[in-house]
Design a protein around this motif. Sequence first.
Motif, PDB file in Angstrom:
ATOM      1  N   LEU A  11      -6.005   6.176  -0.672  1.00 21.65           N
ATOM      2  CA  LEU A  11      -5.163   6.482  -1.828  1.00 21.65           C
ATOM      3  C   LEU A  11      -3.829   7.078  -1.385  1.00 21.65           C
ATOM      4  O   LEU A  11      -2.767   6.699  -1.902  1.00 21.65           O
ATOM      5  CB  LEU A  11      -5.886   7.451  -2.764  1.00 21.65           C
ATOM      6  N   ILE A  12      -3.871   7.983  -0.416  1.00 25.35           N
ATOM      7  CA  ILE A  12      -2.634   8.593   0.080  1.00 25.35           C
ATOM      8  C   ILE A  12      -1.727   7.532   0.702  1.00 25.35           C
ATOM      9  O   ILE A  12      -0.511   7.516   0.487  1.00 25.35           O
ATOM     10  CB  ILE A  12      -2.958   9.703   1.086  1.00 25.35           C
ATOM     11  N   VAL A  13      -2.335   6.628   1.467  1.00 28.89           N
ATOM     12  CA  VAL A  13      -1.542   5.560   2.098  1.00 28.89           C
ATOM     13  C   VAL A  13      -0.893   4.677   1.038  1.00 28.89           C
ATOM     14  O   VAL A  13       0.293   4.320   1.148  1.00 28.89           O
ATOM     15  CB  VAL A  13      -2.436   4.726   3.039  1.00 28.89           C
ATOM     16  N   THR A  14      -1.650   4.301  -0.012  1.00 27.03           N
ATOM     17  CA  THR A  14      -1.075   3.453  -1.059  1.00 27.03           C
ATOM     18  C   THR A  14       0.002   4.188  -1.854  1.00 27.03           C
ATOM     19  O   THR A  14       0.949   3.557  -2.345  1.00 27.03           O
ATOM     20  CB  THR A  14      -2.178   2.949  -2.006  1.00 27.03           C
ATOM     21  N   MET A  15      -0.101   5.512  -1.985  1.00 30.31           N
ATOM     22  CA  MET A  15       0.956   6.274  -2.645  1.00 30.31           C
ATOM     23  C   MET A  15       2.244   6.232  -1.825  1.00 30.31           C
ATOM     24  O   MET A  15       3.339   6.042  -2.375  1.00 30.31           O
ATOM     25  CB  MET A  15       0.498   7.720  -2.833  1.00 30.31           C
ATOM     26  N   VAL A  16       2.116   6.380  -0.512  1.00 28.83           N
ATOM     27  CA  VAL A  16       3.288   6.289   0.363  1.00 28.83           C
ATOM     28  C   VAL A  16       3.852   4.870   0.338  1.00 28.83           C
ATOM     29  O   VAL A  16       5.079   4.668   0.297  1.00 28.83           O
ATOM     30  CB  VAL A  16       2.921   6.704   1.797  1.00 28.83           C
ATOM     31  N   GLN A  17       2.965   3.882   0.343  1.00 32.60           N
ATOM     32  CA  GLN A  17       3.399   2.485   0.278  1.00 32.60           C
ATOM     33  C   GLN A  17       4.191   2.218  -1.004  1.00 32.60           C
ATOM     34  O   GLN A  17       5.235   1.562  -0.983  1.00 32.60           O
ATOM     35  CB  GLN A  17       2.179   1.570   0.349  1.00 32.60           C
ATOM     36  N   ALA A  18       3.702   2.752  -2.126  1.00 34.18           N
ATOM     37  CA  ALA A  18       4.403   2.576  -3.401  1.00 34.18           C
ATOM     38  C   ALA A  18       5.771   3.239  -3.358  1.00 34.18           C
ATOM     39  O   ALA A  18       6.751   2.695  -3.885  1.00 34.18           O
ATOM     40  CB  ALA A  18       3.562   3.157  -4.535  1.00 34.18           C
ATOM     41  N   LEU A  44       6.700 -11.984   1.492  1.00 35.47           N
ATOM     42  CA  LEU A  44       7.184 -12.696   2.673  1.00 35.47           C
ATOM     43  C   LEU A  44       6.796 -11.947   3.953  1.00 35.47           C
ATOM     44  O   LEU A  44       6.315 -12.553   4.924  1.00 35.47           O
ATOM     45  CB  LEU A  44       8.700 -12.860   2.591  1.00 35.47           C
ATOM     46  N   GLY A  45       6.999 -10.631   3.963  1.00 33.79           N
ATOM     47  CA  GLY A  45       6.624  -9.843   5.129  1.00 33.79           C
ATOM     48  C   GLY A  45       5.141  -9.874   5.398  1.00 33.79           C
ATOM     49  O   GLY A  45       4.705  -9.975   6.553  1.00 33.79           O
ATOM     50  N   LEU A 200      13.568  -3.573   4.015  1.00 34.91           N
ATOM     51  CA  LEU A 200      12.542  -2.537   3.853  1.00 34.91           C
ATOM     52  C   LEU A 200      11.280  -3.114   3.230  1.00 34.91           C
ATOM     53  O   LEU A 200      10.159  -2.855   3.700  1.00 34.91           O
ATOM     54  CB  LEU A 200      13.084  -1.397   2.998  1.00 34.91           C
ATOM     55  N   ALA A 201      11.427  -3.926   2.174  1.00 35.25           N
ATOM     56  CA  ALA A 201      10.251  -4.523   1.530  1.00 35.25           C
ATOM     57  C   ALA A 201       9.511  -5.454   2.479  1.00 35.25           C
ATOM     58  O   ALA A 201       8.271  -5.497   2.490  1.00 35.25           O
ATOM     59  CB  ALA A 201      10.677  -5.279   0.268  1.00 35.25           C
ATOM     60  N   GLY A 202      10.260  -6.214   3.299  1.00 30.96           N
ATOM     61  CA  GLY A 202       9.620  -7.113   4.249  1.00 30.96           C
ATOM     62  C   GLY A 202       8.812  -6.366   5.295  1.00 30.96           C
ATOM     63  O   GLY A 202       7.694  -6.769   5.643  1.00 30.96           O
ATOM     64  N   ILE A 203       9.361  -5.253   5.813  1.00 29.08           N
ATOM     65  CA  ILE A 203       8.623  -4.464   6.808  1.00 29.08           C
ATOM     66  C   ILE A 203       7.372  -3.851   6.186  1.00 29.08           C
ATOM     67  O   ILE A 203       6.297  -3.842   6.805  1.00 29.08           O
ATOM     68  CB  ILE A 203       9.540  -3.371   7.390  1.00 29.08           C
ATOM     69  N   VAL A 204       7.498  -3.331   4.968  1.00 26.28           N
ATOM     70  CA  VAL A 204       6.329  -2.751   4.293  1.00 26.28           C
ATOM     71  C   VAL A 204       5.253  -3.822   4.086  1.00 26.28           C
ATOM     72  O   VAL A 204       4.059  -3.562   4.256  1.00 26.28           O
ATOM     73  CB  VAL A 204       6.737  -2.118   2.951  1.00 26.28           C
ATOM     74  N   GLY A 205       5.662  -5.041   3.750  1.00 27.62           N
ATOM     75  CA  GLY A 205       4.694  -6.119   3.603  1.00 27.62           C
ATOM     76  C   GLY A 205       3.988  -6.436   4.911  1.00 27.62           C
ATOM     77  O   GLY A 205       2.766  -6.634   4.940  1.00 27.62           O
ATOM     78  N   ALA A 206       4.755  -6.468   6.016  1.00 27.40           N
ATOM     79  CA  ALA A 206       4.161  -6.745   7.318  1.00 27.40           C
ATOM     80  C   ALA A 206       3.192  -5.641   7.734  1.00 27.40           C
ATOM     81  O   ALA A 206       2.190  -5.905   8.411  1.00 27.40           O
ATOM     82  CB  ALA A 206       5.261  -6.905   8.367  1.00 27.40           C
ATOM     83  N   MET A 207       3.454  -4.397   7.341  1.00 28.54           N
ATOM     84  CA  MET A 207       2.545  -3.294   7.640  1.00 28.54           C
ATOM     85  C   MET A 207       1.325  -3.310   6.726  1.00 28.54           C
ATOM     86  O   MET A 207       0.264  -2.788   7.076  1.00 28.54           O
ATOM     87  CB  MET A 207       3.289  -1.965   7.499  1.00 28.54           C
ATOM     88  N   SER A 208       1.475  -3.906   5.538  1.00 24.58           N
ATOM     89  CA  SER A 208       0.402  -3.870   4.541  1.00 24.58           C
ATOM     90  C   SER A 208      -0.649  -4.952   4.742  1.00 24.58           C
ATOM     91  O   SER A 208      -1.783  -4.789   4.291  1.00 24.58           O
ATOM     92  CB  SER A 208       0.998  -4.003   3.132  1.00 24.58           C
ATOM     93  N   ALA A 209      -0.288  -6.060   5.383  1.00 27.06           N
ATOM     94  CA  ALA A 209      -1.273  -7.131   5.589  1.00 27.06           C
ATOM     95  C   ALA A 209      -2.470  -6.652   6.406  1.00 27.06           C
ATOM     96  O   ALA A 209      -3.627  -6.882   6.010  1.00 27.06           O
ATOM     97  CB  ALA A 209      -0.598  -8.340   6.237  1.00 27.06           C
ATOM     98  N   PRO A 210      -2.274  -5.957   7.545  1.00 29.33           N
ATOM     99  CA  PRO A 210      -3.449  -5.402   8.238  1.00 29.33           C
ATOM    100  C   PRO A 210      -4.163  -4.324   7.434  1.00 29.33           C
ATOM    101  O   PRO A 210      -5.389  -4.182   7.543  1.00 29.33           O
ATOM    102  CB  PRO A 210      -2.855  -4.816   9.530  1.00 29.33           C
ATOM    103  N   LEU A 211      -3.411  -3.578   6.629  1.00 29.61           N
ATOM    104  CA  LEU A 211      -4.029  -2.544   5.793  1.00 29.61           C
ATOM    105  C   LEU A 211      -5.043  -3.152   4.830  1.00 29.61           C
ATOM    106  O   LEU A 211      -6.143  -2.630   4.642  1.00 29.61           O
ATOM    107  CB  LEU A 211      -2.954  -1.783   5.017  1.00 29.61           C
ATOM    108  N   LEU A 212      -4.687  -4.280   4.223  1.00 27.11           N
ATOM    109  CA  LEU A 212      -5.551  -4.928   3.242  1.00 27.11           C
ATOM    110  C   LEU A 212      -6.513  -5.924   3.879  1.00 27.11           C
ATOM    111  O   LEU A 212      -7.422  -6.424   3.191  1.00 27.11           O
ATOM    112  CB  LEU A 212      -4.698  -5.641   2.194  1.00 27.11           C
ATOM    113  N   SER A 213      -6.289  -6.260   5.147  1.00 25.93           N
ATOM    114  CA  SER A 213      -7.130  -7.209   5.906  1.00 25.93           C
ATOM    115  C   SER A 213      -7.033  -8.634   5.387  1.00 25.93           C
ATOM    116  O   SER A 213      -7.689  -9.531   5.921  1.00 25.93           O
ATOM    117  CB  SER A 213      -8.608  -6.771   5.917  1.00 25.93           C
TER     118      SER A 213
END
Length: 309
Positions: A11-18, A44-45, A200-213
């Motif tokens: 939850l904390i990670v998704t709050m920072v992601q948001a 895209l990221g 910034l949105a592209g980098i966050v997307g690239a970091m989020s793909a492994p987060l969500l698997s």
Amino acid sequence: MGDFISTYGFLIVTMVQAGLLGLSLYFPLQAGQLSLATPGFYALGGYTAAILLTNPSFAGLRDTLGNGMFVLTWLVAAALSALLGLAVGIPALRLRGIYLALATIAFVEILRVLALNLTITGGAIGIFNVPQPFGFEDRGQFIWLFGPMLLLTLLFARQLERSRVGRALRAIREDELAADAMGVNPTRYKVLAFVIGAVLAGIVGAMSAPLLSSWNARQGTFDASIAVLAFVLIGGSRNVWGPVVGGALLTAVPELLRFLADWRLVINGLVLVVASLYLPQGIVGALERLRRPAPPQRPADLPRPEVKA
């Protein structure tokens, strides 16, 4: 402490992601541009990272780089987002207001339809089994990626606001014609702000793909555009902390009220309505007004002496 992280870490990670996604919308708003393209660059990221980390064509590169492959996905996502941001921003940013918003929503939908119909993106099913970076075993550990990213973004935003570019963006936001008359090139600065948000949105997307698997076309939709816009409006669009506060609040409230079942969505909607009605400058804007000293009151006018005839 370990139990807290294991329970609320994701939850904390998704709050920072948001908060980071809200900041990606904050940069175009600095130039007065209502862009809703953030979920498109985010998707895209994510697809960039998912493809590079799972496609057999890049197996040799993954074996060579090891954990460095994750860093490479961030750089590739940033570069692709910047190029696409330029390609979209130069023609789209000639529009203003609701017309720009509609154009960027159309951009998000075009990317979504392409993702649904391309083989490399997995079509409607998407891409699964995206590996975890740096040996992470729990999703709460992603705070070591998203936390520093948030701090760096806030520092960058603060430095940008104090720079010549930041002053030019504020001038364009307040009065574009006056800024143009003073020698500021509105198109160049608007495109720059748009590209910064896209990267910034592209980098966050690239970091989020492994987060969500996994990654699929549901990550970049019209609903996501409205959600990111709500982060900024509720938190405040005139202060760099506004998107962070709004994103954290609107992400946390539904999760913390999960025990109320469907009523939690009603409460979340009430938070949006109340904040829109009574906090027009957002939560951070309201707090700034409370901290600001009250203007000095003018002394009462003295009575004028009567003039006798």
